[in-house]
Design an enzyme around this catalytic site. Structure first.
Site, PDB file in Angstrom:
ATOM      1  CB  ALA A  74       7.171   0.665  -5.608  1.00 31.80           C
ATOM      2  CG  ASP A  75       1.516  -0.301  -2.407  1.00 33.16           C
ATOM      3  OD1 ASP A  75       1.506  -0.054  -1.316  1.00 33.16           O
ATOM      4  OD2 ASP A  75       0.305  -1.074  -3.009  1.00 33.16           O
ATOM      5  CB  THR A  76       4.297  -5.393  -3.966  1.00 34.08           C
ATOM      6  OG1 THR A  76       5.341  -4.616  -4.647  1.00 34.08           O
ATOM      7  CG2 THR A  76       4.103  -6.687  -4.619  1.00 34.08           C
ATOM      8  N   GLY A 111       3.185  -1.300  -8.432  1.00 35.14           N
ATOM      9  CA  GLY A 111       2.916  -0.029  -9.125  1.00 35.14           C
ATOM     10  C   GLY A 111       4.184   0.711  -8.969  1.00 35.14           C
TER      11      GLY A 111
END
Length: 191
Positions: A74-76, A111
């Site tokens: 994930a990436d924020t 994501g």
């Protein structure tokens, strides 16, 4: 997908993501080793950049997956107007970011990419957050006490600044923390 038949790997060193995934009562291990440099084209659609990075983290995982393994990455990112706000470089950068967010509504996009040996799929989740007009003394108190240098946008919603400064949220609270767990749970079941 029958989750009990798979070994889940969280490909993230984030303690918040680990805590959130644990809240789903799934057994998993953490292995964040990846060969991903997290670069992106700033001209890309903002809502797609975190998903592109999450997918790159997955593809850059340091070893091949076993047949029974499921990797979650994930990436924020925080977007305020046209500004992309990653993790602050230092105190001055954190102050600048929080002043920019003060009195404004911004967007948080996470994501998430799920991958096995056989297939991969991802999704992006978007939430809107509105801050009250923050006083400089509040910004400085928060930064000096909580040191939010590992957080996109220089804040953690679950910390003091979230209690004292956020006036409204439209979307998933957990997305703002870094992992939209309800959407992830549904995606895992449907994967």
């Amino acid at each position: 997908m029958n989750l009990s038949e798979h070994r889940i790997i969280l490909g993230s060193a984030s303690p918040r993501r680990k805590e959130l995934l644990a809240g789903l009562d799934l057994e998993f291990t953490v292995d964040a080793e990846t060969n991903c440099d997290e670069k992106y084209d700033p001209a890309s659609r903002h809502d797609m950049i975190p998903l592109e990075i999450a997918k790159a983290k997955s593809k850059g995982f340091h070893r091949p997956l076993e047949d029974d393994e499921v990797l979650i990455t994930a990436d924020t990112m925080v977007f305020c107007g046209r500004d992309i706000m990653g993790k602050p470089k230092d105190r001055d950068d954190a102050v600048h970011m929080l002043r920019r967010l003060s009195g404004n509504t911004h967007t948080v996009v996470t994501g998430v990419y799920i991958r096995t040996n056989a297939k991969g799929q991802g999704f992006a989740c978007t939430s809107e957050v509105t801050f009250k007009k923050l006083e400089d003394s509040e910004i400085e108190y928060y930064i000096d006490r909580y040191r939010p240098y590992d957080k996109a946008g220089a804040y953690g919603i679950q910390e003091w600044i979230g209690y004292a400064g956020i006036t409204s949220i439209n979307g998933s609270y957990y997305n703002i923390m870094g992992l939209p767990v309800q959407r992830l749970y549904t995606a895992l079941k449907d994967f």
